[in-house]
Design an enzyme around this catalytic site. Structure first.
Site, PDB file in Angstrom:
ATOM      1  N   GLU A 142     -35.469  47.444 -16.943  1.00 28.00           N
ATOM      2  CA  GLU A 142     -34.671  46.761 -15.872  1.00 28.00           C
ATOM      3  C   GLU A 142     -35.268  47.788 -14.363  1.00 28.00           C
ATOM      4  O   GLU A 142     -36.155  46.584 -13.313  1.00 28.00           O
ATOM      5  CB  GLU A 142     -33.484  47.755 -15.415  1.00 28.00           C
ATOM      6  CG  GLU A 142     -32.624  46.909 -16.555  1.00 28.00           C
ATOM      7  CD  GLU A 142     -32.139  45.759 -16.140  1.00 28.00           C
ATOM      8  OE1 GLU A 142     -32.081  44.846 -15.250  1.00 28.00           O
ATOM      9  OE2 GLU A 142     -30.887  45.287 -16.617  1.00 28.00           O
ATOM     10  N   ASP A 199     -30.091  43.048  -7.383  1.00 28.73           N
ATOM     11  CA  ASP A 199     -29.985  44.284  -8.174  1.00 28.73           C
ATOM     12  C   ASP A 199     -30.622  45.830  -7.402  1.00 28.73           C
ATOM     13  O   ASP A 199     -31.950  45.199  -6.939  1.00 28.73           O
ATOM     14  CB  ASP A 199     -31.114  43.745  -9.428  1.00 28.73           C
ATOM     15  CG  ASP A 199     -29.757  43.216 -10.056  1.00 28.73           C
ATOM     16  OD1 ASP A 199     -28.897  42.827 -10.355  1.00 28.73           O
ATOM     17  OD2 ASP A 199     -30.967  41.551 -11.035  1.00 28.73           O
TER      18      ASP A 199
END
Length: 120
Positions: A32, A50
């Site tokens: 990520e 994000d």
């Protein structure tokens, strides 16, 4: 800040992450955010973004403004600090609710194979 793999493992242990899931968490973070605490992702298809080490989404979990809010009751900027206490608490809350399903990085890369952390 960018963690080394073992530095990340040690910090996650300090934050109380479940040892049985440690390889999953390390894999998730590596896929990520590449272990960067200050990563802000490009805008997603739905207009959300994000944030941080765990790439926590602002649609549900953190508020973009200066007032803490959403389900983790934090601002998104609180998820970008080198001290990952706030981000860790939020990530564990997300996991409690959705397991790892909230993270496409885990789903795409970690479902069947995880990094070796035996030397940590």
């Amino acid at each position: 800040k960018r963690f080394t793999r073992c530095g990340l493992v040690n910090e996650l242990r300090k934050q109380g992450f479940d040892e049985n899931l440690m390889r999953d968490w390390v894999c998730l973070v590596e896929n990520e955010s590449a272990r960067y605490t200050d990563k802000i992702a490009n805008v997603n298809k739905n207009g959300s973004r994000d944030y941080g080490l765990f790439q926590i989404n602002d649609k549900y979990w953190c508020s973009k403004g200066s007032t803490p809010g959403k389900d983790c009751n934090v601002t998104c900027s609180q998820l970008l600090t080198d001290d990952i206490t706030v981000a860790s608490t939020c990530a564990k809350k997300i996991y409690k609710r959705t397991k790892f399903d909230a993270w496409s990085g885990w789903d795409n890369h970690c479902n069947h194979s995880n990094p070796d952390i035996s030397s940590c």
